[in-house]
Scaffold this motif. Sequence first.
Motif, PDB file in Angstrom:
ATOM      1  N   THR A   1      67.095  13.838  82.958  1.00 50.21           N
ATOM      2  CA  THR A   1      66.705  12.130  83.475  1.00 50.21           C
ATOM      3  C   THR A   1      67.753  11.920  84.483  1.00 50.21           C
ATOM      4  OG1 THR A   1      69.420  11.793  82.102  1.00 50.21           O
ATOM      5  CG2 THR A   1      67.405  11.644  81.104  1.00 50.21           C
TER       6      THR A   1
ATOM      7  N   LYS B   1      61.272  17.436  82.985  1.00 53.93           N
ATOM      8  CA  LYS B   1      60.853  17.030  82.233  1.00 53.93           C
ATOM      9  C   LYS B   1      61.683  16.781  80.642  1.00 53.93           C
ATOM     10  CE  LYS B   1      55.236  17.113  82.174  1.00 53.93           C
ATOM     11  NZ  LYS B   1      54.591  17.658  81.860  1.00 53.93           N
TER      12      LYS B   1
ATOM     13  N   ARG C   1      54.128  10.277  89.597  1.00 53.46           N
ATOM     14  CA  ARG C   1      54.892  11.178  88.259  1.00 53.46           C
ATOM     15  C   ARG C   1      54.800  12.470  88.056  1.00 53.46           C
ATOM     16  NH1 ARG C   1      52.354   9.382  84.519  1.00 53.46           N
ATOM     17  NH2 ARG C   1      49.800   8.195  85.941  1.00 53.46           N
ATOM     18  N   HIS C   2      53.654  13.102  88.751  1.00 52.63           N
ATOM     19  CA  HIS C   2      54.098  13.993  88.242  1.00 52.63           C
ATOM     20  C   HIS C   2      54.607  15.496  89.141  1.00 52.63           C
ATOM     21  CE1 HIS C   2      51.905  17.996  86.215  1.00 52.63           C
ATOM     22  NE2 HIS C   2      51.922  18.458  87.466  1.00 52.63           N
TER      23      HIS C   2
ATOM     24  N   ALA D   1      48.707  11.099  88.034  1.00 52.66           N
ATOM     25  CA  ALA D   1      50.306  11.371  87.738  1.00 52.66           C
ATOM     26  C   ALA D   1      50.587  11.294  89.099  1.00 52.66           C
ATOM     27  CB  ALA D   1      50.737  11.720  86.891  1.00 52.66           C
TER      28      ALA D   1
ATOM     29  N   THR E   1      59.208   7.139  89.703  1.00 54.75           N
ATOM     30  CA  THR E   1      57.577   7.091  90.817  1.00 54.75           C
ATOM     31  C   THR E   1      58.598   6.417  91.752  1.00 54.75           C
ATOM     32  OG1 THR E   1      57.211   5.039  89.566  1.00 54.75           O
ATOM     33  CG2 THR E   1      56.874   6.617  88.815  1.00 54.75           C
TER      34      THR E   1
ATOM     35  N   TYR F   1      66.033   7.552  82.464  1.00 54.74           N
ATOM     36  CA  TYR F   1      64.577   7.462  82.574  1.00 54.74           C
ATOM     37  C   TYR F   1      64.499   9.065  82.902  1.00 54.74           C
ATOM     38  CZ  TYR F   1      62.571   3.043  83.588  1.00 54.74           C
ATOM     39  OH  TYR F   1      62.142   1.786  82.854  1.00 54.74           O
TER      40      TYR F   1
ATOM     41  N   GLU G   1      50.047   8.961  91.992  1.00 59.64           N
ATOM     42  CA  GLU G   1      51.261   7.962  91.022  1.00 59.64           C
ATOM     43  C   GLU G   1      53.060   8.372  91.298  1.00 59.64           C
ATOM     44  OE1 GLU G   1      50.668   6.201  88.354  1.00 59.64           O
ATOM     45  OE2 GLU G   1      48.585   5.591  88.497  1.00 59.64           O
TER      46      GLU G   1
ATOM     47  N   ALA H   1      60.857  13.527  85.495  1.00 61.16           N
ATOM     48  CA  ALA H   1      59.128  12.990  85.477  1.00 61.16           C
ATOM     49  C   ALA H   1      58.508  11.286  86.206  1.00 61.16           C
ATOM     50  CB  ALA H   1      58.366  13.386  84.820  1.00 61.16           C
ATOM     51  N   ASP H   2      59.500  10.090  85.321  1.00 61.79           N
ATOM     52  CA  ASP H   2      58.941   9.207  85.491  1.00 61.79           C
ATOM     53  C   ASP H   2      59.671   8.368  86.285  1.00 61.79           C
ATOM     54  OD1 ASP H   2      57.749   9.689  83.083  1.00 61.79           O
ATOM     55  OD2 ASP H   2      59.468   9.556  81.523  1.00 61.79           O
TER      56      ASP H   2
END
Length: 372
Positions: A64, A61, A53-54, A48, A107, A101, A51, A104-105
């Motif tokens: 949005t 989290k 994502r983390h 994550a 990217t 989204y 990429e 956290a998502d």
Amino acid sequence: MAVIERRKTKNGKIQYRVKIRLKGYPPQTSTHETIRDANRWAQDIESAIREGRHFKTTEAKKHTLGQLIDRYIQDVLPQKKKSQKKQTAQLLWWKERIGSYLLADVTPALLAEERDKLFRGVTCRGTQRSAATVVRYLSALSHAFTIAVKEWGWLEDSPMRKVSKLKESRGRVRWLDDNERERLLQTCKESLNPYLYPVVIIAISTGMRYSEIVNLTWVDVDLERKRIILQETKNGERRAVPVAGQALETLVQLEKKRRIDTNLLFPKIRSLNIPSTFKKEDLERVQKVQKPVQLRGAWTAALKKAGINNFRFHDLRHCAASYLAMSGASLAEIADILGHKTLAMVKRYAHLSDSHKHSVVDRMNKHFLGVG
């Protein structure tokens, strides 16, 4: 890289503590009951992070992208009055596309995909968006991410940092040659709108933008020191603009015929009968609500009559810069006069000052080496 430590608690229970260290990211730790869970967590988090994502904070989290954009539009954009309307539209485009989204998502890969869709898209005019337009969309969202990182604590880092910007074109440089300039000025003189000619003269002479000129008030004009003070400019800084020659004479003539019902140099043309019984405060109120003149129709008609194609009012700013370069002004001097913070925007005029640079080198050789 993940390191797993086997630890024994006071009650004799075995636990596995995982620590992940990756260059450029804060360390991540977690404790698990089994080695399998520890390994799985380490693999997921490392993947994550790589990429994008983390994020360390759990706020990413909870919120949005749409919530981030809404808060930014409400709390931050009102402070950016000049760009508020345009950036609101740009941010709402992002919200419509990927606003659902979780942060956290969001990217770099997702943002890059939407960037490419934006570039391939068609505008309301049926033309493809330019790279410069796409960069403005990216910049608007990038600043929103920056605020969320620095001030709100919603993100550990901005995913936009890893998204490449499209390469912008150098920008057009369209300026009037001597013949075109004479024709245009003549048709502006003949225009039914009495403000067109003086506005064009000031634009060519000073390089000021259209909005800067038509919104000028007499408070901004200092005829004694031969300058105009722009209180609010595009880059947000106060700027003094020198005025000379025909532009100065134009201002002098305008001052002699200035209207009492407005503080604007170029007010919207209309006849106001000011009663002699008007009180001072009534006159001041009328002056404040006066709007600047609209010259689009008169400008278009003047260009058509002069037979000049592919020319916009903003190109008069390029004329001023080009004429300065051909008159021997350095790029630094041009940038200062036009109000650019860097030389990047004026480098397009560098080739026009080649003859000036040659004369500078020639004078140096004559003076120090005696070579002509």
